[in-house]
Design a protein around this motif. Structure first.
Motif, PDB file in Angstrom:
ATOM      1  N   ILE A  34      45.361  45.680  39.832  1.00 23.60           N
ATOM      2  CA  ILE A  34      46.036  46.620  38.950  1.00 23.60           C
ATOM      3  C   ILE A  34      47.276  47.147  39.655  1.00 23.60           C
ATOM      4  N   ALA A  35      48.349  47.308  38.906  1.00 28.09           N
ATOM      5  CA  ALA A  35      49.609  47.776  39.474  1.00 28.09           C
ATOM      6  C   ALA A  35      50.160  48.910  38.633  1.00 28.09           C
ATOM      7  N   GLY A  36      50.719  49.900  39.297  1.00 27.65           N
ATOM      8  CA  GLY A  36      51.296  51.046  38.603  1.00 27.65           C
ATOM      9  C   GLY A  36      52.044  51.921  39.583  1.00 27.65           C
ATOM     10  N   ARG A  37      52.526  53.032  39.091  1.00 25.62           N
ATOM     11  CA  ARG A  37      53.332  53.926  39.932  1.00 25.62           C
ATOM     12  C   ARG A  37      52.490  54.866  40.788  1.00 25.62           C
ATOM     13  N   ARG A  38      51.309  55.237  40.317  1.00 25.92           N
ATOM     14  CA  ARG A  38      50.543  56.300  40.965  1.00 25.92           C
ATOM     15  C   ARG A  38      49.419  55.698  41.799  1.00 25.92           C
ATOM     16  N   GLN A  39      49.654  55.598  43.101  1.00 24.95           N
ATOM     17  CA  GLN A  39      48.691  54.942  43.975  1.00 24.95           C
ATOM     18  C   GLN A  39      47.344  55.655  43.973  1.00 24.95           C
ATOM     19  N   ALA A  40      47.345  56.983  43.925  1.00 21.81           N
ATOM     20  CA  ALA A  40      46.082  57.724  43.952  1.00 21.81           C
ATOM     21  C   ALA A  40      45.226  57.399  42.736  1.00 21.81           C
ATOM     22  N   VAL A  41      45.851  57.267  41.577  1.00 23.92           N
ATOM     23  CA  VAL A  41      45.116  56.916  40.356  1.00 23.92           C
ATOM     24  C   VAL A  41      44.547  55.511  40.477  1.00 23.92           C
ATOM     25  N   LEU A  42      45.352  54.587  40.974  1.00 25.65           N
ATOM     26  CA  LEU A  42      44.898  53.207  41.146  1.00 25.65           C
ATOM     27  C   LEU A  42      43.742  53.140  42.136  1.00 25.65           C
ATOM     28  N   ASP A  43      43.868  53.882  43.240  1.00 27.23           N
ATOM     29  CA  ASP A  43      42.825  53.859  44.262  1.00 27.23           C
ATOM     30  C   ASP A  43      41.500  54.383  43.723  1.00 27.23           C
ATOM     31  N   ALA A  44      41.559  55.368  42.842  1.00 28.95           N
ATOM     32  CA  ALA A  44      40.331  55.917  42.262  1.00 28.95           C
ATOM     33  C   ALA A  44      39.625  54.875  41.404  1.00 28.95           C
ATOM     34  N   ILE A  45      40.406  54.079  40.663  1.00 31.56           N
ATOM     35  CA  ILE A  45      39.808  53.022  39.844  1.00 31.56           C
ATOM     36  C   ILE A  45      39.173  51.960  40.731  1.00 31.56           C
ATOM     37  N   VAL A  46      39.880  51.564  41.784  1.00 24.73           N
ATOM     38  CA  VAL A  46      39.363  50.541  42.698  1.00 24.73           C
ATOM     39  C   VAL A  46      38.085  51.019  43.379  1.00 24.73           C
ATOM     40  N   ALA A  47      38.033  52.303  43.714  1.00 19.03           N
ATOM     41  CA  ALA A  47      36.837  52.838  44.370  1.00 19.03           C
ATOM     42  C   ALA A  47      35.601  52.703  43.492  1.00 19.03           C
ATOM     43  N   ASP A  48      35.794  52.744  42.172  1.00 19.58           N
ATOM     44  CA  ASP A  48      34.677  52.613  41.242  1.00 19.58           C
ATOM     45  C   ASP A  48      34.371  51.160  40.885  1.00 19.58           C
ATOM     46  N   HIS A  49      35.236  50.232  41.328  1.00 18.69           N
ATOM     47  CA  HIS A  49      35.069  48.817  40.985  1.00 18.69           C
ATOM     48  C   HIS A  49      35.293  47.976  42.243  1.00 18.69           C
ATOM     49  N   PRO A  50      34.303  47.900  43.106  1.00 18.76           N
ATOM     50  CA  PRO A  50      34.450  47.145  44.353  1.00 18.76           C
ATOM     51  C   PRO A  50      34.905  45.712  44.101  1.00 18.76           C
ATOM     52  N   GLY A  51      35.906  45.296  44.862  1.00 22.78           N
ATOM     53  CA  GLY A  51      36.474  43.962  44.694  1.00 22.78           C
ATOM     54  C   GLY A  51      37.783  43.968  43.944  1.00 22.78           C
ATOM     55  N   MET A  52      38.033  45.010  43.157  1.00 29.14           N
ATOM     56  CA  MET A  52      39.316  45.153  42.494  1.00 29.14           C
ATOM     57  C   MET A  52      40.351  45.577  43.531  1.00 29.14           C
ATOM     58  N   ALA A  53      41.620  45.278  43.280  1.00 27.69           N
ATOM     59  CA  ALA A  53      42.691  45.643  44.208  1.00 27.69           C
ATOM     60  C   ALA A  53      43.778  46.407  43.461  1.00 27.69           C
ATOM     61  N   ALA A  54      44.606  47.131  44.205  1.00 29.33           N
ATOM     62  CA  ALA A  54      45.655  47.944  43.595  1.00 29.33           C
ATOM     63  C   ALA A  54      46.942  47.839  44.400  1.00 29.33           C
ATOM     64  N   LEU A  55      48.055  47.773  43.689  1.00 31.12           N
ATOM     65  CA  LEU A  55      49.377  47.732  44.303  1.00 31.12           C
ATOM     66  C   LEU A  55      50.305  48.659  43.529  1.00 31.12           C
ATOM     67  N   THR A  56      51.234  49.276  44.242  1.00 31.33           N
ATOM     68  CA  THR A  56      52.203  50.157  43.602  1.00 31.33           C
ATOM     69  C   THR A  56      53.417  49.353  43.153  1.00 31.33           C
ATOM     70  N   ILE A  57      53.856  49.629  41.921  1.00 26.81           N
ATOM     71  CA  ILE A  57      55.058  48.990  41.402  1.00 26.81           C
ATOM     72  C   ILE A  57      55.788  49.972  40.501  1.00 26.81           C
ATOM     73  N   ASP A  58      57.109  49.922  40.528  1.00 25.10           N
ATOM     74  CA  ASP A  58      57.945  50.712  39.624  1.00 25.10           C
ATOM     75  C   ASP A  58      58.697  49.722  38.755  1.00 25.10           C
ATOM     76  N   MET A  59      58.283  49.596  37.506  1.00 24.62           N
ATOM     77  CA  MET A  59      58.877  48.600  36.618  1.00 24.62           C
ATOM     78  C   MET A  59      60.340  48.899  36.288  1.00 24.62           C
ATOM     79  N   GLU A  60      60.787  50.131  36.537  1.00 19.28           N
ATOM     80  CA  GLU A  60      62.186  50.471  36.281  1.00 19.28           C
ATOM     81  C   GLU A  60      63.103  50.066  37.423  1.00 19.28           C
ATOM     82  N   ASP A  61      62.545  49.768  38.591  1.00 21.65           N
ATOM     83  CA  ASP A  61      63.342  49.551  39.796  1.00 21.65           C
ATOM     84  C   ASP A  61      63.395  48.071  40.142  1.00 21.65           C
ATOM     85  N   PRO A  62      64.495  47.379  39.820  1.00 17.24           N
ATOM     86  CA  PRO A  62      64.559  45.941  40.099  1.00 17.24           C
ATOM     87  C   PRO A  62      64.567  45.618  41.584  1.00 17.24           C
ATOM     88  N   THR A  63      65.038  46.543  42.420  1.00 20.88           N
ATOM     89  CA  THR A  63      65.128  46.266  43.849  1.00 20.88           C
ATOM     90  C   THR A  63      63.762  46.216  44.510  1.00 20.88           C
TER      91      THR A  63
END
Length: 246
Positions: A34-63
Motif C-alpha cells: 500500500i502506498a500513500g502520503r501518511r506513513q503512520a496510517v499505512l504502518d497501522a494497516i500493515v501492523a494489522d496485516h502481517p506480510g503487507m508492506a507500505a511505502l510513502t508516495i506523493d502523487m502530486e510530486d513528479p520528482t
C-alpha cells in the motif's frame, strides 16, 4: 486477472476503497504494497496485516516518483499489478484554481507518471495488470465537483486507449468504476445512507474481478444508473437527478 499469487501495488491504500481492496487481496494470498502520503496510517494497516508492506508516495510530486519506483522494484521485483486508486475529491465554487490543479495532479497526472515509470517493468512480466479506479461521475458529472468529474472522465478515456495500445502484450488494463461509496473521500460520505456500503462494494468488485474471461471494466450494479445513462438514452434525466439531489 488471476486472484492470488500476485505482487500488487495500491496507491491511496491507506483508507477507503484502496485499504479495503488491500485487505481483500491480502486475504486472498497476494503480496500487497500500500502506498500513500501518511506513513503512520499505512504502518497501522500493515501492523494489522502481517506480510503487507507500505511505502510513502506523493502523487502530486513528479520528482519523488523516480526514487519511489527504484525502491519499489528493488524490494518487490515480482511486482505485476499496479492499482491506481489514489485520488482527491473536493467541492469547488465555480473555479477554484488551487483545488483544480491539485485534483488534476493527483487524479490524472499521478497515474500517468507512475505508469510511465513502471511500464517497462510490467511489460517484462509474464502476466501483468494495470488497474485504474475511475467513477460513475466519469459518465455523468457532478456539478459540485467539476474537476474531479473531469479527471475521472479522463481516466476512463485513458484506460480505453491504454487497453488498445497494450493489446497483445502481457498487460491487461482493467477499470473499476465505483458509485458513491461510504468512505471518507468527501465529508459526510461515510455516513450517507445513499452511498453504497464499502464492504458490499468490495465484495461485488472482487467477484467481478474473478470472472473469466476477465472483464475490461468493473461496473457494480449500483453504478449503472450513471455509467449506462448515455447507452440508455436518458443522460439528461440522470444528470438532472444527480445534481438536483446535491
Amino acid at each position: 486477472m488471476q486472484t492470488t499469487g500476485n505482487t500488487i501495488l495500491i496507491t491511496g491504500g491507506g483508507s477507503g476503497i484502496g485499504a479495503a481492496l488491500a485487505h481483500a487481496w491480502h486475504a486472498a494470498g497476494n503480496q500487497v504494497i500500500i502506498a500513500g502520503r501518511r506513513q503512520a496510517v499505512l504502518d497501522a494497516i500493515v501492523a494489522d496485516h502481517p506480510g503487507m508492506a507500505a511505502l510513502t508516495i506523493d502523487m502530486e510530486d513528479p520528482t519523488s516518483l523516480t526514487a519511489f519506483t527504484d525502491g519499489l522494484l528493488a524490494d518487490f521485483p515480482a511486482l505485476n499489478i499496479v492499482v491506481h486508486n489514489a485520488g482527491i475529491m473536493v467541492a469547488e465554487n465555480r473555479i477554484d484554481l488551487a483545488i483544480a490543479e491539485a485534483t488534476i495532479a493527483t487524479n490524472l497526472l499521478g497515474p500517468i507518471r507512475l505508469t510511465h515509470a513502471l511500464l517497462p517493468h510490467l511489460m517484462a512480466q509474464p502476466a501483468a495488470s494495470l488497474v485504474t479506479v475511475s467513477s460513475g461521475l466519469a459518465f455523468v458529472p457532478l456539478a459540485a465537483t467539476p474537476t474531479y468529474s473531469a479527471t475521472k472522465a479522463a481516466i476512463h478515456g485513458w484506460s480505453l486507449a491504454m487497453r488498445a495500445q497494450l493489446a497483445g502484450s502481457s498487460i491487461e488494463v482493467i477499470e473499476i468504476v465505483p458509485p458513491g461509496v461510504q468512505t471518507d473521500l468527501m465529508p459526510g460520505h461515510a455516513d450517507n445512507e445513499q452511498m453504497m456500503p464499502l464492504a458490499d462494494f468490495i465484495d461485488e468488485v472482487m467477484a467481478l474481478l474473478a470472472q473469466q474471461p476477465a472483464l475490461p471494466e468493473i461496473h457494480v450494479d449500483r453504478v449503472k444508473f450513471l455509467s449506462e445513462a448515455t447507452r440508455r438514452g436518458d443522460f439528461d434525466t440522470v444528470f438532472a437527478a444527480l445534481n438536483d439531489a446535491h
